[in-house]
Design an enzyme around this catalytic site. Structure first.
Site, short mmCIF file in Angstrom:
data_model
loop_
_atom_site.label_atom_id
_atom_site.label_comp_id
_atom_site.label_asym_id
_atom_site.label_seq_id
_atom_site.Cartn_x
_atom_site.Cartn_y
_atom_site.Cartn_z
N HIS A 1 -12.47 -3.40 -17.65
CA HIS A 1 -12.01 -2.21 -16.93
C HIS A 1 -12.28 -2.39 -15.43
CE1 HIS A 1 -12.64 -0.81 -21.05
NE2 HIS A 1 -11.78 0.16 -20.79
N HIS B 1 -4.80 9.38 -20.50
CA HIS B 1 -5.89 8.77 -21.27
C HIS B 1 -6.79 9.88 -21.86
CE1 HIS B 1 -9.16 6.08 -22.42
NE2 HIS B 1 -8.45 5.04 -22.03
N HIS C 1 -0.67 2.76 -20.03
CA HIS C 1 -1.92 3.20 -20.68
C HIS C 1 -1.96 4.73 -20.77
CE1 HIS C 1 -5.65 2.13 -22.45
NE2 HIS C 1 -6.45 2.51 -21.47
N ASP D 1 -8.18 -2.19 -18.00
CA ASP D 1 -7.71 -0.84 -18.35
C ASP D 1 -8.21 0.22 -17.38
OD1 ASP D 1 -6.70 -2.13 -20.54
OD2 ASP D 1 -7.65 -0.84 -22.03
N ASP D 2 -7.48 1.34 -17.37
CA ASP D 2 -7.91 2.62 -16.78
C ASP D 2 -7.73 2.72 -15.27
OD1 ASP D 2 -8.62 3.00 -19.38
OD2 ASP D 2 -10.73 3.40 -19.02
#
Length: 251
Positions: A214, A123, A119, A69-70
């Site tokens: 991540h 965020h 995503h 993620d991210d």
């Protein structure tokens, strides 16, 4: 939202208890207990309280999914190099603004055969408090950036922080996304101890696990280095999240 009838029935029962049999304190206890369940359901994506999310693959094989993620970030190239070295494909849930910041890296993720997921645009730390229209905008703007930068469209969506609620549920439905969760959470954004992160992941592994990592730090890169060796030693293969959906459609 599928839980509205349950909520209304539950509240009605509590009012009935208070009005005819219970005391104010009984009602108050029930109210706070129910509120706690709702909050828990909002933050634990595995419960599927507001949104049915894919959190694992039903399989008899020793296989797991690596998800990141991210990103993309300045650390992503090292992750991609390592995955390529081990001939492993992963799923990357990318943030729109990060794609704009590292467009070449986003294109490399796609070119090397990894799966892409949405995503959101930013965020936001206030994700759990955004309106339905704002959540739709967050998802659709990320989709637009993915299309413009990578000429790619994805049905996969991972809620930031794993937070779900009625507004997010409506946004996911409106944008025709499939919510992807996990059942092994590394906590690599919270814990600085690489050994603890590695131990948490390896101890929680099961057949069909979806692992949350991540691609945002050196420590997670080092954890991944050891994790890939562990998976090879234990004879685990890997899958990407989109294969779970394709498998379900063929059943």
């Amino acid at each position: 939202m599928k839980h509205y009838p349950f909520i209304l029935f539950y509240l009605f029962c509590n009012v009935f208890i208070y009005a005819f049999h219970g005391s104010f304190w009984v009602y108050l206890f029930c109210f706070f207990a129910f509120s706690a369940v709702v909050v828990w359901g909002s933050f634990d994506i595995e419960l599927g309280y507001f949104v049915n999310s894919i959190t694992h693959k039903r399989t008899r094989l020793k296989e797991v999914a690596l998800t990141f993620d991210d990103g993309p970030t300045e650390f992503t190239p090292k992750f991609l190099d390592l995955l390529k070295e081990h001939e492993v494909k992963a799923t990357f849930f990318c943030i729109g603004k990060q794609i704009e910041k590292y467009p070449e890296m986003f294109q490399r993720i796609i070119a090397e055969g990894h799966t892409i997921g949405n995503h959101t645009l930013s965020h936001s730390n206030s994700t759990g408090f955004l309106s339905t229209s704002k959540m739709i905008e967050e998802i659709e703007r990320c989709d637009e950036i993915m299309k413009n930068v990578g000429n790619i469209k994805t049905d996969l969506y991972r809620p930031p922080f794993g937070v779900t609620n009625p507004n997010i549920a409506k946004a996911i439905k409106k944008t025709n996304k499939i919510s992807i969760g996990w059942n092994v959470r590394s906590l690599d954004t919270i814990t600085n101890d690489e050994n603890k992160i590695y131990s948490r992941v390896t101890k929680g592994l099961k057949k069909g696990s979806i692992i949350l990592l991540h691609d945002t730090s050196e420590k997670t890169f080092l954890v991944l280095t050891n994790l890939l060796v562990f998976l090879e030693d234990k004879k685990y293969s890997t899958f990407t999240v989109d294969t779970v959906i394709n498998s379900n459609r063929n059943d």
